[in-house]
Design a protein around this motif. Structure first.
Motif, mmCIF file in Angstrom:
data_model
loop_
_atom_site.group_PDB
_atom_site.id
_atom_site.type_symbol
_atom_site.label_atom_id
_atom_site.label_comp_id
_atom_site.label_asym_id
_atom_site.label_seq_id
_atom_site.Cartn_x
_atom_site.Cartn_y
_atom_site.Cartn_z
ATOM 1 N N THR A 19 61.913 50.354 33.651
ATOM 2 C CA THR A 19 61.838 50.330 35.112
ATOM 3 C C THR A 19 60.420 50.643 35.574
ATOM 4 O O THR A 19 59.903 50.041 36.514
ATOM 5 C CB THR A 19 62.814 51.355 35.720
ATOM 6 N N GLN A 20 59.760 51.584 34.873
ATOM 7 C CA GLN A 20 58.391 51.936 35.226
ATOM 8 C C GLN A 20 57.467 50.741 35.079
ATOM 9 O O GLN A 20 56.583 50.510 35.904
ATOM 10 C CB GLN A 20 57.909 53.096 34.362
ATOM 11 N N VAL A 21 57.666 49.949 34.010
ATOM 12 C CA VAL A 21 56.843 48.769 33.815
ATOM 13 C C VAL A 21 57.069 47.776 34.941
ATOM 14 O O VAL A 21 56.132 47.206 35.500
ATOM 15 C CB VAL A 21 57.133 48.126 32.441
ATOM 16 N N VAL A 22 58.345 47.555 35.330
ATOM 17 C CA VAL A 22 58.650 46.638 36.420
ATOM 18 C C VAL A 22 58.004 47.111 37.710
ATOM 19 O O VAL A 22 57.404 46.330 38.456
ATOM 20 C CB VAL A 22 60.177 46.485 36.585
ATOM 21 N N LEU A 23 58.106 48.413 37.972
ATOM 22 C CA LEU A 23 57.472 48.953 39.174
ATOM 23 C C LEU A 23 55.971 48.739 39.135
ATOM 24 O O LEU A 23 55.343 48.384 40.126
ATOM 25 C CB LEU A 23 57.795 50.450 39.295
ATOM 26 N N SER A 24 55.403 48.956 37.939
ATOM 27 C CA SER A 24 53.970 48.756 37.790
ATOM 28 C C SER A 24 53.591 47.312 38.078
ATOM 29 O O SER A 24 52.607 47.023 38.741
ATOM 30 C CB SER A 24 53.539 49.150 36.373
ATOM 31 N N LEU A 25 54.411 46.369 37.568
ATOM 32 C CA LEU A 25 54.123 44.960 37.777
ATOM 33 C C LEU A 25 54.103 44.612 39.262
ATOM 34 O O LEU A 25 53.267 43.840 39.718
ATOM 35 C CB LEU A 25 55.158 44.104 37.046
ATOM 36 N N THR A 26 55.036 45.192 40.034
ATOM 37 C CA THR A 26 55.108 44.847 41.449
ATOM 38 C C THR A 26 53.954 45.471 42.235
ATOM 39 O O THR A 26 53.645 45.014 43.325
ATOM 40 C CB THR A 26 56.444 45.315 42.050
ATOM 41 N N GLU A 27 53.320 46.480 41.693
ATOM 42 C CA GLU A 27 52.261 47.176 42.419
ATOM 43 C C GLU A 27 50.897 46.527 42.247
ATOM 44 O O GLU A 27 49.967 46.844 42.977
ATOM 45 C CB GLU A 27 52.186 48.635 41.946
ATOM 46 N N ARG A 28 50.725 45.659 41.274
ATOM 47 C CA ARG A 28 49.420 45.063 41.008
ATOM 48 C C ARG A 28 49.198 43.870 41.932
ATOM 49 O O ARG A 28 49.736 42.795 41.716
ATOM 50 C CB ARG A 28 49.315 44.638 39.541
ATOM 51 N N MET A 29 48.414 44.095 42.962
ATOM 52 C CA MET A 29 48.190 43.066 43.975
ATOM 53 C C MET A 29 46.760 42.552 43.884
ATOM 54 O O MET A 29 45.806 43.316 44.052
ATOM 55 C CB MET A 29 48.459 43.634 45.368
ATOM 56 N N PRO A 30 46.582 41.250 43.633
ATOM 57 C CA PRO A 30 45.220 40.712 43.582
ATOM 58 C C PRO A 30 44.633 40.573 44.977
ATOM 59 O O PRO A 30 45.357 40.414 45.964
ATOM 60 C CB PRO A 30 45.423 39.333 42.937
ATOM 61 N N THR A 31 43.335 40.662 45.064
ATOM 62 C CA THR A 31 42.634 40.383 46.317
ATOM 63 C C THR A 31 41.582 39.316 46.044
ATOM 64 O O THR A 31 40.951 39.307 44.988
ATOM 65 C CB THR A 31 41.955 41.640 46.892
ATOM 66 N N THR A 32 41.411 38.424 47.006
ATOM 67 C CA THR A 32 40.453 37.342 46.847
ATOM 68 C C THR A 32 39.037 37.896 46.855
ATOM 69 O O THR A 32 38.681 38.714 47.703
ATOM 70 C CB THR A 32 40.628 36.311 47.977
ATOM 71 N N HIS B 78 39.310 32.609 43.778
ATOM 72 C CA HIS B 78 38.065 33.276 44.163
ATOM 73 C C HIS B 78 36.968 32.256 44.476
ATOM 74 O O HIS B 78 36.978 31.133 43.965
ATOM 75 C CB HIS B 78 37.616 34.220 43.052
ATOM 76 N N THR B 79 36.008 32.667 45.289
ATOM 77 C CA THR B 79 34.861 31.839 45.630
ATOM 78 C C THR B 79 33.693 32.209 44.735
ATOM 79 O O THR B 79 33.392 33.404 44.572
ATOM 80 C CB THR B 79 34.461 32.041 47.101
ATOM 81 N N VAL B 80 33.043 31.214 44.164
ATOM 82 C CA VAL B 80 31.886 31.465 43.308
ATOM 83 C C VAL B 80 30.652 30.806 43.909
ATOM 84 O O VAL B 80 30.603 29.579 44.049
ATOM 85 C CB VAL B 80 32.115 30.947 41.869
ATOM 86 N N GLU B 81 29.687 31.627 44.302
ATOM 87 C CA GLU B 81 28.374 31.144 44.721
ATOM 88 C C GLU B 81 27.479 31.110 43.483
ATOM 89 O O GLU B 81 27.724 31.831 42.513
ATOM 90 C CB GLU B 81 27.761 32.086 45.757
ATOM 91 N N THR B 82 26.447 30.272 43.518
ATOM 92 C CA THR B 82 25.546 30.201 42.374
ATOM 93 C C THR B 82 24.092 30.302 42.830
ATOM 94 O O THR B 82 23.745 29.922 43.951
ATOM 95 C CB THR B 82 25.727 28.909 41.573
ATOM 96 N N ILE B 83 23.257 30.810 41.945
ATOM 97 C CA ILE B 83 21.816 30.860 42.138
ATOM 98 C C ILE B 83 21.191 29.966 41.081
ATOM 99 O O ILE B 83 21.688 29.877 39.949
ATOM 100 C CB ILE B 83 21.298 32.313 42.035
#
Length: 287
Positions: free
Chosen positions: A6-19, A67-72
């Motif tokens: 259950t702890q693993v499942v809870l952990s999985l739901t908590e990992r939120m990506p951000t752009t 994600h957005t990738v800028e280049t130099i």
């Protein structure tokens, strides 16, 4: 009662990506022609073509994750310019540039400074002390972890606090193989008002006092093994759930999965010949 599963499942739901928005530099002129860290050996053959292919796969991985990738534009004669993380730290739109210890890399700093100005950044500060940017500065969302011992001058930590307006915690590196903070520690999840930051690190890369500081600040951190560190597994990039990481870091990859992250293993075998991996190649543009 909460079970381990259950702890693993809870952990999985908590990992939120951000752009995220990143700045990268194609290794069009990549080679190893001098020695400024223990990973570099000019007598070892290097394939620029393979380095470009590995970098391209990394860039495409970021883009596939939204994600957005800028280049130099890369410059001939600057083979380490691919390691964009060493040339700037950006928090809330404020930019702290770089000042390199090795003269072979010094010209990179002004090229990146000009990129920021051309891109519309107006709050750009160049350090007076040696400061190798995100190589030694890791933003946790609340504090800036600042490495020293081999590259970045300890006095640069105070400059970073003043320029970026964020609290800084100094960390002492003690193993020359892990000459930058970003090859010994990775921020996996940034802190928010309702969530603590989460990191992974290799304890033996740090002094005893610094190990105690990290254990106090991040009691739930993932501890990397010798093998994880030796393949530059900690030189990874996380968006809060997805982690782009060296494919050989099998223990750390398993730990990430167990903690609810989604690893994206990549081949960095050619880039590693110069001591770099995903994080070295990736500067985050925050704000």
């Amino acid at each position: 009662m909460t079970t381990a599963s259950t702890q693993v499942v809870l952990s999985l739901t908590e990992r939120m990506p951000t752009t995220r928005r990143y700045l990268m530099c194609e290794p069009r002129h990549f080679t190893v022609e001098y020695v400024i860290n223990p990973w570099m050996d000019p007598t070892t053959p290097v394939s620029t073509e393979l380095a470009v292919a590995q970098w391209t796969a990394m860039k495409e991985t970021y883009e596939s994750l939204g994600h957005t990738v800028e280049t130099i534009e890369p410059v001939d004669g600057l083979p380490d310019m691919v390691f964009s993380a060493n040339s700037g730290t950006v928090i809330d739109g404020r930019v702290l540039g770089a000042r390199f210890r090795a003269p072979q890399r010094s010209a990179e700093a002004d090229l990146y400074r000009r990129w920021f100005l051309d891109a519309g950044y107006r709050d750009v500060t160049m350090p007076s002390r040696v400061n190798e940017a995100e190589g030694d500065l890791a933003w946790t969302g609340q504090i800036l972890l600042a490495g020293t011992g081999y590259r970045t001058d300890p006095a640069a930590h105070a400059e970073a606090q003043e320029a970026l307006g964020v609290p800084v915690v100094s960390l002492q590196l003690v193993d020359p193989r892990y000459y930058h903070l970003d090859v010994a520690l990775v921020v996996l999840t940034e802190a928010t008002p309702t969530r603590q930051a989460h990191i992974a690190y290799y304890p033996e890369a740090f002094s005893p006092g610094t190990q105690r500081v990290l254990a106090r600040l991040f009691p739930d951190a993932i501890l990397a093994t010798d093998a994880d560190a030796a393949c530059l597994g900690l030189n990874a990039v996380s968006d809060g759930r997805n982690v782009v990481i060296a494919q050989e870091s099998t223990h750390l990859i398993a730990e990430l999965r167990a903690h609810g992250y989604t690893p994206h293993p990549v081949d960095i075998s050619e880039l590693r010949k110069s001591g770099g991996g995903p994080k070295c190649c990736t500067m985050e543009l925050r704000g």
